[in-house]
Enzyme design. Structure first.
Site, PDB file in Angstrom:
ATOM      1  N   HIS A 449       7.820 -13.611  22.066  1.00  0.00           N
ATOM      2  CA  HIS A 449       8.060 -14.270  23.677  1.00  0.00           C
ATOM      3  C   HIS A 449       7.515 -13.440  24.481  1.00  0.00           C
ATOM      4  CE1 HIS A 449      10.839 -17.500  21.485  1.00  0.00           C
ATOM      5  NE2 HIS A 449       9.464 -17.883  22.043  1.00  0.00           N
ATOM      6  N   ARG A 556     -10.108 -31.755  11.776  1.00  0.00           N
ATOM      7  CA  ARG A 556      -9.479 -31.453  10.942  1.00  0.00           C
ATOM      8  C   ARG A 556      -8.463 -32.629  10.388  1.00  0.00           C
ATOM      9  NH1 ARG A 556      -9.259 -25.887  13.249  1.00  0.00           N
ATOM     10  NH2 ARG A 556      -9.753 -24.467  11.689  1.00  0.00           N
ATOM     11  N   ARG A 592     -14.054 -34.001   9.300  1.00  0.00           N
ATOM     12  CA  ARG A 592     -14.183 -33.309   8.112  1.00  0.00           C
ATOM     13  C   ARG A 592     -13.049 -33.835   7.037  1.00  0.00           C
ATOM     14  NH1 ARG A 592     -12.082 -27.275   7.548  1.00  0.00           N
ATOM     15  NH2 ARG A 592     -10.072 -28.089   7.658  1.00  0.00           N
ATOM     16  N   ASN A 709     -13.306 -18.588   8.751  1.00  0.00           N
ATOM     17  CA  ASN A 709     -11.962 -18.052   8.681  1.00  0.00           C
ATOM     18  C   ASN A 709     -12.010 -17.910   6.939  1.00  0.00           C
ATOM     19  OD1 ASN A 709     -11.579 -18.923  11.120  1.00  0.00           O
ATOM     20  ND2 ASN A 709     -10.670 -20.789  10.821  1.00  0.00           N
ATOM     21  N   ASP A 710     -12.406 -19.005   6.245  1.00  0.00           N
ATOM     22  CA  ASP A 710     -12.192 -18.948   4.775  1.00  0.00           C
ATOM     23  C   ASP A 710     -13.372 -18.185   4.202  1.00  0.00           C
ATOM     24  OD1 ASP A 710      -9.948 -20.333   3.809  1.00  0.00           O
ATOM     25  OD2 ASP A 710     -10.728 -21.974   4.720  1.00  0.00           O
ATOM     26  N   ARG A 720      -6.103 -14.949   4.783  1.00  0.00           N
ATOM     27  CA  ARG A 720      -6.267 -15.006   6.031  1.00  0.00           C
ATOM     28  C   ARG A 720      -5.064 -15.035   7.075  1.00  0.00           C
ATOM     29  NH1 ARG A 720      -8.717 -20.947   6.310  1.00  0.00           N
ATOM     30  NH2 ARG A 720      -7.862 -21.052   8.526  1.00  0.00           N
TER      31      ARG A 720
END
Ligand code: PEP
Ligand code: MG
Length: 827
Positions: A449, A556, A592, A709-710, A720
């Site tokens: 935070h 997604r 996707r 990312n993958d 990841r």
């Protein structure tokens, strides 16, 4: 306010001895549903440890802390013994036995009232002899009897399974929202994990201590079907969190826009808030609070704690108002969550148990909260573990009250860069552009935070810079680059001048990028690169377009499945895809297909547990296993495609040619059946094997979209989501870039195009190198669109090509980034 129903009062009783009296009061508590009958053992054990005689003929037997689990709901019971019973070694005679089952802090109120009773001999006499239970009810509760206040217990009759969708897990803000929702209905709700652990939804610390990360399956139980529906829907909806935010705690990697030529030393940490400032350093060490156990009268100490909690609550009310007006509601919510932590019943209850044992209020509260801080620090998930700092912050606020110390005010530090071991959110909110330039902490993380508030303050901040930071003497000249996560010490005069000039440049650049966000994405010489957005919901489309997005490069769809507890029907899916396609108008939309598995779990699908979930039945592999999920999705897409020619379809986790052929055959079957037109079909390149057979794939697909990312995770064999590997898991590693290069070359030979929808597309260095490699579309998170477009406009296509060519020949990711940096400076 605690209730004391009549059946929990026995008047005119007799007891053979103290144990008999305790047995009677324990039986009342158990019969009244406040405790399990076994709680009696806890009461007897406690009495063995310390006499619970309070004074004026009143005793307050209660259980040991380890028997608290036997409490079903906070309750007190009274056994009146007009003839009295011998209690302690001191020969005291007790005529009122007030049994306490403390599952909450309401009994503080009872203790306060008892104080008054103790001081009034006539009242004690009356209560010890009265035959009217209302006298006792009035004296101890101050109110007419009502239904018992219940803490949610096991055995709630209605339950349902949900999956936690929050990218950062169940942290303090959603937990607060949940607690408030349940409290507002006066309902009982429990959350349980498959490990057997469970928590009362109104008790934030219990909920946080479950360590719920995204995708954790949960059983929600409630006392009514209406509450269950409401709470389950609220959890599925994210309890106020943005569900499409990336799950990884790692910050976007950014190359310094500017680097000094000659500095004494550079301290590197994790970027927490952007900005570049010039100043001198100042160490910030919060004064340690001196807490000693000062044993005393339990009633007085309980009243002191009660008063301290109330004052801290009022203080926080002011902080909320101030933070709200300075930084907005979302930052203020952090301190609302602090109010919840303050009211955490488990903490207060343990503190009161210690006070009843004779300990001082400050010591007792410190012990009780330390235990919970340690519990949070132990959680595996770094974001949840970071909440320990919030609890320490609240602890300090209460202890200050108990020690009679004034509220800590902003340091009038002037133009300094503050260096600290760590800062609490309160420290950070008190600081501000007037009192400092920016800060660096030795510990902490980018999702703390503290970091969130720093971003709201517009102050550059770097966290996790290591303990060497604390050795830097005060007044050391320094430059802090929040975006790069660097603190430069003892810069030369020329560097100081350079930094100041760069500040002006940065501000101008930001303004210019915003002003030009609706221009088409292109290099300086006009070579088009489409800059699209990664969004999952039609509801986010307007904001993405406003940010300048030229389409949706990645929808997604698994989020439609993750945010609920049953499979969305074909019709429901169609409605969502249709709304998204319509919102995009002529702009492309790439849908996707389901990418479930890996870190995205959907418990209601009943999938087998995997030892290596990222390497198992994930993405398209799962869709092949489950045509009952895949075919309705394909049909929903085909139906929308009949009306919206902008629809594209893409398959995730393709690792072989057979994968693509099989997926295509399934879609084509559906398409023909529904009489839908041809839909451009693409595959994600996110597994090294797919990049290595890109040539074969390119002949059969319409487009590729690289999931960096993958692809980075699988190429470098680095999880990841792994916090310790976050700094190394860099898509600019030449190994990853070479695979992308193979992909682009293969596509080019077949006349197909390549986009990138992984995180590297939104990183400035990534956007430039990928474009240089020949990528035609970059799909990024919506707020990144203006910056990516602006970065592209600063270079010609030839420059980017040359840069990419050199990048491919570099030995390390660091060298690739340095290369882009070098270019920028010489430009
Ligand atoms: C990727 O892997 O880069 C990608 C865009 O897919 P996701 O992040 O959804 O796995
Ligand atoms: Mg992926």
């Amino acid at each position: 306010m605690i209730n004391l129903p009549q059946q929990l009062i026995r008047l005119g009783a007799q007891a053979r001895d103290k144990e008999d009296a305790i047995r009677q009061v324990a039986a009342l508590l158990a019969d009244g549903g406040a405790t399990d009958p076994a709680y009696l053992q806890g009461m007897l054990a406690r009495e063995g440890q310390a006499n619970t005689y309070l004074g004026s003929g009143i005793a307050i037997p209660h259980g040991t802390p380890d028997t608290r689990r036997l409490i079903r709901q906070t309750g007190i019971a009274v056994v009146q013994l007009p003839q009295g019973v011998a209690w302690g070694e001191g020969g005291e005679t007790v005529r009122l036995v007030v049994g306490i089952a403390a599952a909450s802090d309401e009994h503080l109120d009872i203790l306060r009232r008892l104080t008054r009773v103790l001081a009034d001999d006539a009242l004690v006499e009356r209560l010890s002899t009265t035959d009217n239970p209302a006298d006792l009810q009035e004296a101890l509760t101050g109110e007419r009897p009502a239904a018992p206040v219940a803490a949610a217990g096991p055995g709630l009759p209605h339950s349902v399974q949900v999956t936690l969708p929050n990218p950062l897990g169940m942290h303090a803000r959603p937990a607060t929202m949940l607690a408030n929702l349940v409290k507002a209905r006066g309902a009982q709700v429990r959350l349980s994990r498959d490990t057997g652990e469970s928590a009362d939804a109104t008790r934030m610390m219990e909920v946080l201590a479950l360590g719920l990360t995204r995708g954790t399956p949960l059983t929600v139980s409630a006392d009514s079907p209406e509450t269950l529906q409401l709470v389950a829907d609220a959890i599925r909806g994210g309890l106020g969190d943005d569900l499409s935010a990336p799950a990884s705690a790692a910050p976007a990697r950014r190359e310094p826009d500017w680097v000094p030529a000659q500095v004494g030393a550079t301290i590197e940490g994790v970027p927490a808030a952007d900005g570049l400032v010039v100043g001198v350093t100042r160490q910030h060490a919060p004064r340690p609070l001196d807490v000693h156990d000062q044993p005393g009268d339990p009633v007085e100490n309980a009243a002191k704690l009660d008063a301290a909690l109330r004052s801290a609550h009022t203080e926080l009310e002011n902080v909320v108002a101030e933070v709200h007006s300075r930084f907005g509601a979302d930052k203020a919510a952090i301190f609302r969550a602090h109010q919840e932590l303050l009211a955490d019943q488990g903490t207060v209850q343990d503190a009161v148990a210690l006070i009843l044992d004779g300990h001082g209020a400050a010591w007792a509260y410190q012990q009780a909260s330390n235990e919970r801080i340690a519990q949070l620090q132990k959680l595996d998930d770094p974001t949840l573990a970071a909440r320990a700092v919030d609890l320490s912050d609240v602890q300090r606020r209460v202890l200050r009250q108990l020690l009679g110390l004034p509220e800590e005010t902003a340091q009038q530090s002037g133009a300094v860069i503050l260096l600290a071991p760590d800062l609490t959110p309160s420290d950070t909110a008190r600081l501000g552009p007037n009192s400092l330039l920016g800060f660096v902490t030795a510990q902490g993380g980018p999702t703390s935070h503290t970091a969130i508030i720093a971003r709201g303050l517009g102050l550059p901040a770097v966290v996790a810079a290591g303990d060497s930071l604390l050795d830097i003497p005060d007044a050391t000249p320094a430059i802090l680059d929040g975006s790069a996560g660097r603190l430069y010490l003892n810069p030369s005069d020329a560097d100081l001048r350079g930094a100041r000039e760069h500040q002006v440049v940065l501000e101008r650049e930001r303004e210019a990028a915003r002003a030009a966000r609706h221009q088409p994405g292109a290099t300086r010489d006009g070579v088009r690169v489409e800059v699209a957005a990664n969004i999952n919901r039609a509801a986010d489309a307007a904001a993405a377009l406003e940010a300048g997005a030229e389409g949706v490069g990645l929808m997604r769809t698994e989020f439609l499945f993750l945010e609920r507890d049953s499979v969305p029907s074909e019709d429901e899916q169609e409605a969502e895809y249709r709304a998204m396609a319509a919102a995009m108008g002529d702009r492309p939309l790439i849908i996707r297909t389901l990418d479930i598995g890996g870190d995205k779990e959907v418990p209601y699908l009943g999938l087998a547990r995997e030892d290596n979930s990222f390497l198992g039945i994930r993405g398209i592999r799962l869709c092949f296993e489950r045509p009952d999920l895949f075919l309705p999705q394909l049909r929903a897409v085909a139906r929308v495609a009949r009306d919206h020619p902008n629809v594209h379809l893409m398959f995730p986790m393709i690792s072989t040619l057979e994968d693509f052929r099989r997926a295509r055959a399934m879609f084509e079957g559906v398409r023909e059946e529904l009489g839908a037109p041809r839909v451009p079909l693409g595959v994600m390149i996110e597994v090294p094997s797919a990049a290595l057979i890109a040539h074969e794939l390119a002949r059969e697909v319409d487009f590729f979209s690289v999931g960096t990312n993958d692809l980075t995770q699988y190429t470098l064999a680095m999880d990841r989501l792994h916090p310790q590997l976050a700094r190394q898991t860099d898509a600019m590693h030449p190994a990853v870039l070479r695979l992308i290069h193979l992909t682009v070359e293969a596509a080019r030979r077949e006349g197909k195009w390549v986009g990138v929808c992984g995180g590297a597309a939104g990183d400035e260095v990534g956007a430039l190198i990928l474009t240089g490699l020949g990528v035609k579309e970059l799909s990024v998170s919506a707020p990144q669109v203006p910056g990516v477009k602006a970065a592209l406009r600063r270079h010609t296509a030839a420059q980017l090509r040359e840069m990419a060519e050199q990048a491919l020949a570099q030995p390390t990711a660091e060298a690739v980034r340095a290369l882009v940096q070098g270019r920028r400076e010489s430009a």
